[in-house]
Design a protein around this motif. Structure first.
Motif, PDB file in Angstrom:
ATOM      1  N   THR A 159       0.797  -1.176  -0.005  1.00 27.93           N
ATOM      2  CA  THR A 159       0.208   0.052   0.166  1.00 27.93           C
ATOM      3  C   THR A 159       0.786   1.202  -0.084  1.00 27.93           C
ATOM      4  N   PRO A 196      -8.650  -4.305  -6.444  1.00 24.64           N
ATOM      5  CA  PRO A 196     -10.019  -3.833  -6.355  1.00 24.64           C
ATOM      6  C   PRO A 196     -10.674  -4.705  -5.346  1.00 24.64           C
ATOM      7  N   THR A 197     -11.605  -4.161  -4.799  1.00 20.47           N
ATOM      8  CA  THR A 197     -12.396  -4.807  -3.727  1.00 20.47           C
ATOM      9  C   THR A 197     -13.480  -5.763  -4.329  1.00 20.47           C
ATOM     10  N   PRO A 198     -13.832  -6.886  -3.737  1.00 18.16           N
ATOM     11  CA  PRO A 198     -14.829  -7.762  -4.479  1.00 18.16           C
ATOM     12  C   PRO A 198     -16.235  -6.968  -4.527  1.00 18.16           C
ATOM     13  N   PRO A 200     -19.781  -6.300  -3.091  1.00 19.04           N
ATOM     14  CA  PRO A 200     -20.246  -6.631  -1.831  1.00 19.04           C
ATOM     15  C   PRO A 200     -21.512  -7.417  -2.322  1.00 19.04           C
ATOM     16  N   HIS A 251      -5.572 -13.198  -6.399  1.00 22.26           N
ATOM     17  CA  HIS A 251      -5.659 -12.430  -4.893  1.00 22.26           C
ATOM     18  C   HIS A 251      -7.025 -12.037  -5.087  1.00 22.26           C
ATOM     19  N   ASN A 252      -7.708 -11.542  -6.230  1.00 18.33           N
ATOM     20  CA  ASN A 252      -9.147 -11.274  -6.129  1.00 18.33           C
ATOM     21  C   ASN A 252     -10.002 -12.386  -5.769  1.00 18.33           C
ATOM     22  N   GLN A 255      -9.550 -13.437  -1.951  1.00 25.14           N
ATOM     23  CA  GLN A 255     -10.131 -12.353  -1.272  1.00 25.14           C
ATOM     24  C   GLN A 255     -11.874 -12.625  -1.521  1.00 25.14           C
ATOM     25  N   GLU A 256     -12.300 -12.866  -2.335  1.00 26.95           N
ATOM     26  CA  GLU A 256     -13.625 -13.101  -2.649  1.00 26.95           C
ATOM     27  C   GLU A 256     -14.224 -14.428  -2.027  1.00 26.95           C
ATOM     28  N   GLY A 259     -14.098 -14.231   1.690  1.00 26.26           N
ATOM     29  CA  GLY A 259     -15.081 -13.417   2.356  1.00 26.26           C
ATOM     30  C   GLY A 259     -16.489 -14.053   2.236  1.00 26.26           C
ATOM     31  N   GLN A 536     -12.370  -5.985 -11.780  1.00 20.22           N
ATOM     32  CA  GLN A 536     -13.002  -6.153 -10.476  1.00 20.22           C
ATOM     33  C   GLN A 536     -13.588  -7.507 -10.313  1.00 20.22           C
TER      34      GLN A 536
END
Length: 555
Positions: A159, A196-198, A200, A251-252, A255-256, A259, A536
């Protein structure tokens, strides 16, 4: 004489958490080039390669493009800029970039705002309008600073690197004197961007079966994660190359998946190398165990993970459709091309971990069925083969059910069948209509006798529960996310070639109750990306998840 002739990255866009490993082309002699590293511990002709990564100060005034984050913004929607709405989404690197975004989703955002009465977002009179912006620093005295951040060939951005450029220097060093021999190569990246964040997605409670003695709820996820071998430029060329790489997507995906926190995770298109090199170690670390079956003569397969604090492994079965097809193939080349499709199904029997001594078991089938044949450049329709493979899977499940009386059964995966097709109707109704047009063509005799194309499993699609939700406004969007006729999701796959439902979670309704479902994705959210995969969305499919409870069966 050792020298580096070329150095390149799979993607010039560095993303937080995604490792960067350059491809090296090293000249060892006048006619020998290698892609292997040359380490200090194993020098060649007394020389080795030394790597140094730098973080380089970027132009603080530059704002990245919303669509192509490696490029600076040069144009912005005039209305968005004036109204201070959708500003981040209206930054673009070129007129073409803006025009493409306008046609795919930006115009729709204006129309929605106008519908809500936001007069300041009124549509321009012409197709699209943009105002030129100059965010680049043109000051000739601007001298970027740099910080040394790594000394290995591979570097993973953090970051702290966001907004900065990265630079790699590779020097040829004398192994005796450690002198720099001045034969260096460098490469620079574009600005580092965050991962990018998954999108929601929430678990929506549904009305389950109201009986005493139900088990504690548990969740089952199914997800086709798209193998590297499938993520080709030919099929998914509309997606930026860097967003299709496994280095980025893994990584996406993780993370998904993490989650969703599912108790049982059924994945399809899992390459063996990706499983052993990334997915399995990461999920085992989080308390999962797994079973894996590779597709016949393919690099990918199906992986079923389960939480060890919820389930213990009892037994697994593998259905290899190619082996079952052998009696129909013989020496017929065309029959072999039609029936040998490399598909498998992985079936796992799991037992609840229950301190009270409850020995309740469940059976979970995980599959990906794909049938295709291309002859002389023309794709052949193999509806008979698809139906036959679905039938053989159901027959295998029925055999297990017969020997394990009353075991709850879940069958999920990417079936590549559409709702209300003959294979789908076979699953949910237990039979086929012998007069159906799709049963007329059976050149290999695999569907005979038609009367046997049936089963007794009380299978129901989990997502049909959305159609039974109350008519309250709070549930309206969930009811609308399934087809009113088939009661299946409107889509689980969205690519340029196909948008529709291919993925399912079926369950035996006599001993399982659906308690919740992962909300489906509204198509307008996908349309923003034109098609999947995208930066995304790491796959061309979306994940499905159902929450179940076992219900007692009375004899």
């Amino acid at each position: 004489m050792l020298s580096v002739t070329r150095m390149e990255l799979d993607s010039n866009l560095p993303i937080v958490g995604c490792e960067l490993t350059p491809k090296m082309y090293v000249s060892l002699t006048s006619d020998t080039v290698s892609t292997d590293d040359v380490l200090n511990s194993v020098p060649i002709e007394g020389q080795f390669l030394r790597y140094t990564w730098y973080r380089i100060e970027s132009d603080a005034n530059a704002i990245p493009c919303n669509v192509h984050p490696s490029e600076p913004t040069t144009i912005q929607c005039d209305k968005c800029g004036n109204s201070k709405r959708f500003v981040a989404q209206s930054n673009h690197c070129s007129p073409k970039c803006y025009q493409d975004a306008w046609l795919s989703h930006h115009k729709a955002a204006h129309e929605e705002s106008l519908r809500l009465g936001e007069k300041d977002m009124i549509l321009p009179n012409h197709v699209w309008v943009g105002r030129r912006l100059r965010y680049q620093n043109t000051d000739p005295s601007f001298n970027p600073k740099r910080w040394m951040i790594g000394h290995t060939r591979t570097y993973t951005p953090t970051t702290k690197d966001i907004g900065y450029f990265l630079k790699l220097e590779c020097d040829v060093i004398c192994a005796v004197t450690f002198e720099d021999l001045k034969r260096s190569r460098t490469l620079e990246t574009s600005r580092v961007v965050p991962l990018p964040t998954p999108f929601p997605r929430n678990l929506v409670p549904v009305i389950g079966v109201d009986v005493r003695g139900k088990s504690k709820p548990f969740t089952v996820l199914t997800y086709n994660i798209l193998s590297d071998t499938s993520a080709s430029d030919k099929q998914y060329g509309y997606c930026q190359p860097w967003a299709r790489t496994w280095t980025y997507r893994k990584h996406n995906l993780l993370q998904e998946i993490v989650g969703y926190n599912a108790d049982v995770v059924c994945l399809q298109e899992v390459q063996n190398s990706h499983l052993n090199g990334f997915l399995a170690p990461e999920l085992i670390r989080l308390g999962y165990d797994f079973r894996y079956q590779r597709r016949t003569d393919k690099l990918d397969g199906c992986a079923t993970f389960f939480k060890q604090n919820k389930f213990s492994f009892v037994k697994d079965y593998c259905i290899e459709f190619d082996k079952i097809a052998q009696p129909f193939v013989g020496v017929d080349t065309l029959a072999s091309q039609r029936l040998i499709q490399n598909n498998i199904a992985l079936i796992a029997v799991l037992q609840f971990v229950d301190p009270s001594g409850n020995l309740q078991q469940i059976c979970v089938a995980n599959t990906r069925l794909e049938v295709q044949l291309v002859l002389e450049g023309v794709k052949q329709d193999l509806k008979d083969v698809m139906l036959w493979q679905v039938y053989r899977l159901l027959k295998g499940m029925s055999t297990i059910a017969e020997y394990s009386k009353g075991i709850p059964m879940i069958m999920c995966g990417d079936f590549n069948m559409t709702p209300e097709s003959v294979p789908h109707l076979l699953v949910v109704t237990g039979k086929v209509d012998p007069s159906h047009q799709d049963l007329k063509y059976d050149p290999n005799g695999i569907l005979q006798p038609l009367a046997e194309l049936a089963h007794d499993l009380p299978l129901v699609s989990a997502y049909s529960a959305f159609s039974r939700l109350p008519t309250d406004a709070m549930f309206a969007k969930h009811k609308m996310s399934v087809n009113s006729s088939s009661v299946e999701p409107l889509f689980t796959k969205c690519s340029k070639e196909f948008t529709g439902c291919h993925d399912y979670i079926f369950y035996t309704a006599n001993n399982l109750s659906v308690e919740g479902l992962l909300e489906l994705v509204e198509q307008k959210e996908v349309v923003k990306n034109v098609a999947l995969p995208s930066p995304q969305w790491p796959s061309s499919h979306i994940a499905l998840l159902a929450q179940f409870s076992c219900i007692p069966t009375y004899k």
